[in-house]
Motif scaffolding. Structure first.
Motif, short mmCIF file in Angstrom:
data_model
loop_
_atom_site.label_atom_id
_atom_site.label_comp_id
_atom_site.label_asym_id
_atom_site.label_seq_id
_atom_site.Cartn_x
_atom_site.Cartn_y
_atom_site.Cartn_z
N GLY A 61 9.45 1.25 -6.12
CA GLY A 61 8.41 0.79 -7.03
C GLY A 61 7.17 0.33 -6.29
N LEU A 62 7.41 -0.39 -5.19
CA LEU A 62 6.29 -0.90 -4.41
C LEU A 62 5.46 0.24 -3.85
N LEU B 244 5.31 3.48 -4.73
CA LEU B 244 4.65 4.30 -5.75
C LEU B 244 3.53 3.51 -6.43
N GLY B 245 3.83 2.25 -6.75
CA GLY B 245 2.82 1.40 -7.40
C GLY B 245 1.60 1.24 -6.52
N LEU B 246 1.82 1.01 -5.22
CA LEU B 246 0.68 0.84 -4.32
C LEU B 246 -0.10 2.14 -4.18
#
Lengths: 449, 327
Positions: free
Chosen positions: B73-74, B76-78
């Motif tokens: 998540g980190l 892809l989110g970033l």
């Protein structure tokens, strides 16, 4: 290269004038205009993550035993639906990320729609010629609520089952037709026949998304056809819209918003746990858990169901209107009725049938603002009442005491909000008048000196 | 070789490549100054986004990463966040922020009249308009009804008798969650038990019971239910009459003087029922009392049903009797 592409398209579609016009379509700029876009981009995430999830989810109530890696559920009897959702969370790589992102996107989707609705309401953007756009939007809000409810109900965890039981109770409570409707939908007394699960699935992954997507398209076409509203600042008038053209100005801006929404949703999906179904366990009819809460956007319904004092409408010994009807069906119907009727009601009350492209500042329409604040306070207080069991469980505040307090507050606070908002609006306008007079006087004094 | 490499790099990155300019035409987009710093920022942001995206793939490919979901998540989110930032810098600094304007679209009164005229004139040849509209409407309505009729196959639309169905008959033994017979001695005060009918489907509305033991002196059941509570043990349907959740809370011991009576509570909307008074509603939204099941104790001390419930189980519906009407 550019010329070749444009020529290719124009020769085959005759679309060059349309493309040129679209590229110079003007977007007025205000932060609050982004809320609708946030909803739109959340929907994109919902569709994409949802497609991924359908590849793994098994919409079946056939009972199986769990033998996966999550130890506390070892050997437990559960439906294939619940098992596949747990497997997505534990065994499919990136499955939990996508599942949580999907869930977060749903919560953000509805939140963005509600905030967008508030923006539209308080600035008078729903007035002619955009009332049709507004009706489509309100319809999408209703569909989004249903879509979200079906989404978390399909999983068949304990929370799903409790939510569905309540849905069943509310359908049963509808006067005249409730029992028959429930038989039609569930096929048998709750939890009903197994087909019910695949019916929910068909609605959740096919019918409702298709309907929402169609309405989004209609919504956008209508917006574009009559153009955006704008606030009056300098050159803005009822006849001319002022803003940034689609290309080159607006495209990178809206892409920025889109990727920012994606970023937030995936960060939430990866870092902030939501709906840990393995902790709730599989649903069985005879089980329920204390302090259980649905997704936030159904809080107003649970609040209404809880606040309603215990009376059924009866004739002799026969129940006519069971209690669940008031909170679960009548209350949301009233709210949506008010939302649907407001544009024509306001038109009639103010005898204002004119076109409006310029937005109101909330203070400039004190009565609408006051009534709106009172109405949303009413709904919000019912929503807050829905959380009374959490306060009870967390802080041991007497539950029945809270409910009695809310039963009063739900009516008193909107009245207070009405009066207060009206006065604040009036005062704001008056202070502006005073300010203007002061400026004029100062300028005059300076000119004299 | 080296020259080729340099040539390739120049070709890839080279500035001032021949841009096809549309000479002799007025600009549509107003001109602006180049901003090398902003370009550099956008470049760096794109590189960061690419790095995060690659990071996502790497984390995905690795086995046994602790907190894999979080890293996925980190990253892809970033990646998205960096692209979003690049777009924003691009929008603010690298494209001209113009303030354009255009007319709001007009309405077309002339065309409106034309449409009206067109529709009216098309119906000129019809003499009995009202009759035709009526007949057409009838056909449409009938066809509409015909088309939705198959929806009735979804469920037994007209048959609501199954709402009264329960597996309890006189003599049916109560069993616990593991299927062991529940004896009167098993049932202690100050707690509640979930019980099911022996050898019956537990996932039906009429099956689950909540069983509690009260002091016989505390009981004040309706007169026609004498003998329903052997040794003070009472059994009720576990399904709330309000909205169908399971009654999963038992308020006992109590907290006098605030909550003086023991009570069965549904956690969904806190409908509160008095087990000592035949399942009477004492708080919350439920409009109908909790159906009680008469109990018997057989020779070996097992709890058995003494008959069926005192009323229909599950959420109320239009037409259900408020009191009585045993299923």
């Amino acid at each position: 290269m550019i010329r070749r592409v444009v020529r290719f398209l124009d020769e085959r579609s005759g679309g060059a004038p349309f493309i040129r016009k679209s590229l110079r379509y003007v977007f007025p700029d205000h932060w609050s205009f982004l809320l609708g876009e946030v909803a739109l981009y959340s929907f994109v995430v919902l569709v994409l993550s949802g497609i991924y999830l359908t590849l793994f989810f098994e919409p079946s109530l056939v009972q199986v035993h769990y033998h996966g890696p999550y130890v506390p559920l070892q050997g437990r009897e559960m439906s294939e639906a619940y098992k596949s959702a747990v497997d997505i969370s534990y065994q499919v790589k990136a499955g939990l990320l996508i599942r949580q992102t999907h869930h977060w996107a749903a919560d953000v989707f509805v939140a963005a729609i509600v905030l967008h609705l508030l923006r539209i309401f308080f600035t008078g953007a729903f007035r002619k010629p955009r009332d049709l756009t507004y009706y489509v939007g309100v319809t999408m809000l209703g569909l989004a609520l249903l879509e979200g409810y079906l989404g978390y109900s399909m999983v068949d965890d304990l929370l799903s089952g409790m939510g569905l039981a309540i849905g069943y109770g509310v359908v049963m409570s509808i006067p005249f037709v409730g029992a028959n409707l429930a038989q039609l939908i569930w096929g048998d007394p709750y939890p009903g026949r197994h087909e019910f699960e695949s019916r929910m699935y068909a609605f959740h992954v096919l019918l409702l998304p298709l309907l929402i997507a169609t309405l989004i398209a209609l919504h956008l076409v209508l917006v574009a056809a009559r153009h955006h509203t704008q606030f009056r600042r300098s050159r803005e008038t009822e006849r001319r819209v002022v803003g940034i053209p689609t290309f080159p100005g607006y495209v990178p801006r809206t892409f920025g918003v889109m990727f920012a929404v994606f970023a937030v949703l995936f960060l939430l999906g990866g870092l902030v746990q939501i709906n840990p179904i393995w902790e709730w366990g599989p649903y069985h009819l005879s089980q329920a858990t204390n302090g259980a809460q649905p997704d936030w956007y159904l809080g107003w319904l649970i609040g209404a169901l809880r606040l309603m004092p215990n009376f059924d409408v009866t004739i002799g010994n026969y129940t006519l209107v069971p209690n669940a009807f008031w909170g679960g069906a009548a209350f949301p119907m009233v709210v949506f009725l008010v939302l649907y009727l407001w544009p024509s009601l306001e038109r009639r009350l103010t005898s204002d049938y004119a076109f409006h492209n310029l937005l109101n500042r909330p203070r400039d329409t004190p009565w609408r603002t006051a009534i709106g604040v009172a109405f949303f306070t009413w709904v919000f207080m019912v929503f807050v009442a829905g959380a009374s069991d959490r306060l009870f469980v967390l802080f041991a505040v007497s539950y029945s005491g809270q409910i009695w307090a809310y039963r009063v507050l739900v009516w008193v606070l909107p009245a207070v909000a009405l009066v207060l908002t009206k006065r604040i609006c009036d005062e704001l306008v008056r202070s502006e008048d005073v300010e203007r007079e002061r400026r004029a006087a100062e300028a005059e004094a300076q000119a004299l000196a | 070789m080296k020259r080729w490499l340099v040539a390739a790099i120049v070709l890839l990155l080279g500035r001032g490549r021949g841009r096809a300019r549309l000479r002799g035409r007025e600009r549509i987009v107003p001109p602006g100054f180049p901003d090398r710093r902003a370009e550099n920022v956008v470049l760096v942001l794109f590189v960061c986004a690419a790095a995060c995206a690659v990071g996502f793939v790497v984390v995905y490919a690795l086995e046994d990463v602790p907190s894999q979901t979080q890293y996925l998540g980190l990253s892809l989110g970033l990646a998205f966040a960096f692209i979003a930032a690049a777009c924003m810098v691009f929008a603010k600094r690298l494209v001209v922020t113009e303030e354009a304007d255009e007319e709001y679209g007009p309405t077309h009164p002339e065309e409106q009249e034309n449409v009206e005229q067109l529709v009216r004139e098309s119906g000129d040849r019809v003499t009995r308009r009202r009759l035709l509209v009526l007949a057409g409407g009838a056909a449409g309505t009938a066809l509409g009804i015909a088309l939705v009729t198959p929806a009735a196959s979804l469920g037994p639309l007209l048959d609501v008798s199954s709402f009264y169905r329960t597996p309890w008959r006189r003599g049916v033994r109560l069993v616990d969650e593991l299927g062991r017979p529940l004896t009167a001695d098993d049932v202690e005060e100050d707690t509640f038990y979930t019980a099911y009918p022996e050898r019956a489907d537990r996932e039906q509305m009429g099956a689950p019971l909540v069983v509690v033991r009260l002091k016989p002196v505390e009981l004040h059941l309706p007169d026609d239910r004498r003998g329903w509570a052997p040794d003070g043990i009472v059994a009720y349907s576990k399904i709330c009459t309000h909205a169908g959740c399971a009654i999963a809370l038992y308020r006992k011991p109590t907290f006098p003087p605030v909550e003086p009576r023991p009570a069965l509570i549904c956690p969904c909307h806190y409908s509160t029922f008095d087990p000592a008074a035949g399942g009477k509603v004492i708080f919350g939204p439920a409009g109908r009392n909790l159906p009680q099941l008469p109990l018997l104790v057989d020779g070996s001390g097992n709890l058995r049903a003494g008959g069926n419930f005192s009323g229909p189980v599950g959420p109320s519906w239009w037409g259900v009797r408020k009191h009585g009407a045993r299923p």
